[in-house]
Each structure stands twice: as C-alpha cells, then as structure tokens.
Enzyme design. Structure first.
Site, PDB file in Angstrom:
ATOM      1  N   ARG A  62       0.065   2.482  12.930  1.00 17.55           N
ATOM      2  CA  ARG A  62       0.821   3.185  11.852  1.00 17.55           C
ATOM      3  C   ARG A  62       0.279   2.958  10.423  1.00 17.55           C
ATOM      4  O   ARG A  62       0.039   3.892   9.842  1.00 17.55           O
ATOM      5  CB  ARG A  62       2.129   2.758  12.044  1.00 17.55           C
ATOM      6  N   THR A  63       0.145   1.577  10.142  1.00 19.36           N
ATOM      7  CA  THR A  63      -0.024   1.260   8.743  1.00 19.36           C
ATOM      8  C   THR A  63      -1.580   1.749   8.473  1.00 19.36           C
ATOM      9  O   THR A  63      -1.577   2.373   7.576  1.00 19.36           O
ATOM     10  CB  THR A  63      -0.046  -0.313   8.387  1.00 19.36           C
ATOM     11  N   LYS A  90     -19.770 -12.610  12.162  1.00 22.48           N
ATOM     12  CA  LYS A  90     -20.976 -13.569  11.968  1.00 22.48           C
ATOM     13  C   LYS A  90     -20.503 -14.554  11.185  1.00 22.48           C
ATOM     14  O   LYS A  90     -21.350 -15.362  10.645  1.00 22.48           O
ATOM     15  CB  LYS A  90     -22.083 -12.552  11.194  1.00 22.48           C
ATOM     16  N   ARG A 112      -4.786  -6.138   5.604  1.00 23.09           N
ATOM     17  CA  ARG A 112      -3.832  -6.974   6.380  1.00 23.09           C
ATOM     18  C   ARG A 112      -4.600  -8.047   6.947  1.00 23.09           C
ATOM     19  O   ARG A 112      -5.630  -8.017   7.305  1.00 23.09           O
ATOM     20  CB  ARG A 112      -3.582  -5.696   7.690  1.00 23.09           C
ATOM     21  N   HIS A 140       5.384  -7.022   3.744  1.00 20.44           N
ATOM     22  CA  HIS A 140       4.829  -5.644   4.333  1.00 20.44           C
ATOM     23  C   HIS A 140       5.368  -4.719   3.378  1.00 20.44           C
ATOM     24  O   HIS A 140       6.264  -4.212   3.717  1.00 20.44           O
ATOM     25  CB  HIS A 140       5.077  -5.702   5.676  1.00 20.44           C
TER      26      HIS A 140
HETATM   27  N1   CP Z   1       4.800  -1.202  11.519  1.00 23.93           N
HETATM   28  C1   CP Z   1       3.677  -1.502  11.374  1.00 23.93           C
HETATM   29  O1   CP Z   1       3.174  -2.331  10.688  1.00 23.93           O
HETATM   30  O2   CP Z   1       2.881  -1.086  12.558  1.00 23.93           O
HETATM   31  P1   CP Z   1       1.427  -1.146  12.770  1.00 23.93           P
HETATM   32  O3   CP Z   1       1.128  -2.706  13.055  1.00 23.93           O
HETATM   33  O4   CP Z   1       1.028  -0.311  14.040  1.00 23.93           O
HETATM   34  O5   CP Z   1       0.577  -0.975  11.589  1.00 23.93           O
END
Ligand code: CP
Length: 312
Positions: A62-63, A90, A112, A140
């Site tokens: 999603r993100t 590497k 992330r 998040h």
């Molecule tokens: N909710 C969320 O962060 O989903 P993803 O891990 O699919 O990005």
C-alpha cells in the site's frame, strides 16, 4: 501572508512533531486531491520537474505503491530502490545509500526501515526532503493521516469521537502515529491488548489502556484492529493464534460492544481470523478499502505540501 502554523519543513518524520493546525491542513489538502482522483483524468501539474524516490528496507504494497502513484499523478518522476534489489546487498550502509540517492538531485526520499529513527537519521544527512513511510516501532505518519482522513470523511469530525485501537500495540508504529494525531485532533483513544503486547510508555502518550478488548471497544465510534507483527517478535508473546483470536480478535460477537455504526478499520495487511474475522473485515461498516483509496490522496497532499514548503 503565509500562516507559519500551516507551513511545513523539509521532512515529515512523525505526527509527534506536527500541530493540530498542520494536520488539519494536510487533511484539507487531501480533500482536494481526492476530488482530483475522482476525475477521469487524474494527472495534475503540482509536481512537474520533481523527482521522488522510494527507499524501502521492508516489504510494502500500500504505502510504496500509493506514494509512487501519487507522485506520478502529480507529474513528478517516481523511482524505487529496495534493500533487495540495490547495492544495499553489497554492504552499502543506510546513510551512504541515502546520500547516493540525494546526489542524483532527488527532491523527496520516502523511506521505510526496520530501525526506529532511521528516517530522522537520513533527514540530517541529505538535502532532499525525507518522508517517513514507517521506521521500526516508532511512527508511520502517512498511515495515521489517511486513517484520520477516512474517519473525518465518514463521521464528519475526529473531535469527541471514541477510537479504540486493539492488537499488537507493542510493535506498532501505526498505533503511535495514530495516538499522536487523534489526540491532537480531540479524539478519546483507548488501547486494548494483552499486557505482553503493550508498550510500557503508551499511557503517557494520552491513550487509555486496557488489558481486555471488551473494555477498550465499549461504545467506540471507531474500532481499529492492528496487525500482529510476528516478524518483529523474538519470542512468543501470545500462546497460540487460536487463543489470541479467542481472547483479543475482533469478531461478530465482540464488535456488538461498539456503537452500531462504528467504523471498522485496519491498516493492512490483515491476518484474517487472527486480529480480525473475515465477517467483520468485510462487513458494511468496514472502511478498510476506503483507507487504501484515501492513502493515495493523503500522499499526494503530503508530497505537494512538503515540496511546496521549500519553495515559499
Ligand atoms: N499499512 C501499510 O503500511 O501497508 P503496507 O505494508 O502494505 O505498505
């Protein structure tokens, strides 16, 4: 004149650092972005000439995809680097990787990483704006923003609502960003989880904490289930999946404790039958798919406001 309360810095690292006014500005801008997304032609010129790079050290559907779509809809270039398809394999370290992306003239790095504070560390080392797409168990922010946007869209407000968040709060960056954001906007937040899955400092953040799901969700306007983050758990923090589902899962019987029109939310991906039964995940009060839709609008708003801020 610009209202400084409505302007933004270089980086979005967490909702802890944002004021209610800044959060409201993002939600308001996302409304416009959602309108654009409803049109046949979704393309806008908001980010012409900008480049966005997603740098992901953990999996995402999603993100990552919604940031990349958001950038493309607004005419920016969007590229992705992951820890499994880059020179990270590497041995290149996080800061060198970020500086390499920065040296290519990137305007925004969306990152992330499994380590709490990773986005903050990168932000100090690069000229590009940095957006935290999830750092370890810390924050998040764009997930909580899309959650608050969805709540506002469905309930007309956040202020005064009772929001219950249940499940693996210990490992959840979603819960932390939501507590910061929801309490700043005036919601009453209750957390329900077994003692082994509660972070020790969570009550200090302004949430009411319960060791039973039942107490947490009584009369709730919103019930948000959290994903069981087995990948972050070193030892068994709950006996078995079946027992967890029995005592803490949100199912058809348990959800009756919340208000009749309570929204059912989940950041995804769902472990069906564990934190949420399919009958609840797919019921008419569920807004889980709308959360995903709204994720694109929120990320458009964030990319726009954080790049525009640097030009004012
Ligand atoms: N909710 C969320 O962060 O989903 P993803 O891990 O699919 O990005």
């Amino acid at each position: 004149m610009n209202n400084p309360e409505q302007s933004f810095g270089k980086d979005l690292l967490g909702l802890k650092d944002l004021s209610a006014t800044q959060i409201e500005k993002i939600l308001d801008t996302a409304k416009t972005m959602k309108f654009i997304l409803s049109q046949k032609n979704k393309k806008t010129g908001h980010l012409v000439g900008k480049s966005i790079v997603t740098l992901f050290y953990e999996n995402s559907t999603r993100t990552r995809l919604s940031f990349e779509l958001a950038a493309k809809y607004m005419s920016a270039s969007a590229s992705g680097v992951s820890s499994t398809n880059s020179s990270v394999l590497k041995g290149e370290n996080l800061i060198d990787t970020a500086k390499t992306i920065d040296a290519m003239g990137t305007d925004v790095i969306v990152v992330r990483h499994p380590m709490s504070g990773a986005a903050n560390l990168i932000a100090k080392s690069v000229n590009a704006g940095v957006i935290n797409a999830g750092d370890g168990m810390n924050e998040h922010p764009t997930q909580a923003l899309l959650d608050m946007f969805t709540i506002t869209e469905k309930k007309g407000r956040v202020k005064g609502l009772r929001v219950a968040i249940v499940g693996d709060a210990l490992h959840s960056r979603v819960v932390r960003s939501n507590i910061w954001g929801l309490t700043k906007l005036g919601a009453e937040v209750s957390i329900g989880a077994p003692a082994t899955l509660l972070p020790p400092d969570i009550a200090k953040m302004g949430a009411k904490v319960y060791n039973s799901v039942q107490e947490a969700i009584v009369d709730a306007d919103v019930v948000m289930a959290l994903r069981m983050q087995n990948e972050r758990q070193k030892s068994g923090l709950y006996p078995t999946a079946a027992e967890y589902a029995h005592f803490f899962g949100i199912n058809e019987n348990r959800i009756k404790l919340a208000k009749n029109d309570a929204l059912i939310m989940h950041p995804g991906p769902i472990n069906r039958g564990l934190e949420l039964s399919s009958s609840v995940a797919d019921c008419e009060n569920s807004v889980i798919n709308e959360q995903v839709t709204n994720g694109v609008a929120i990320r458009m708003a964030v990319l726009y406001l954080y790049t525009r801020g640097r030009e004012v």
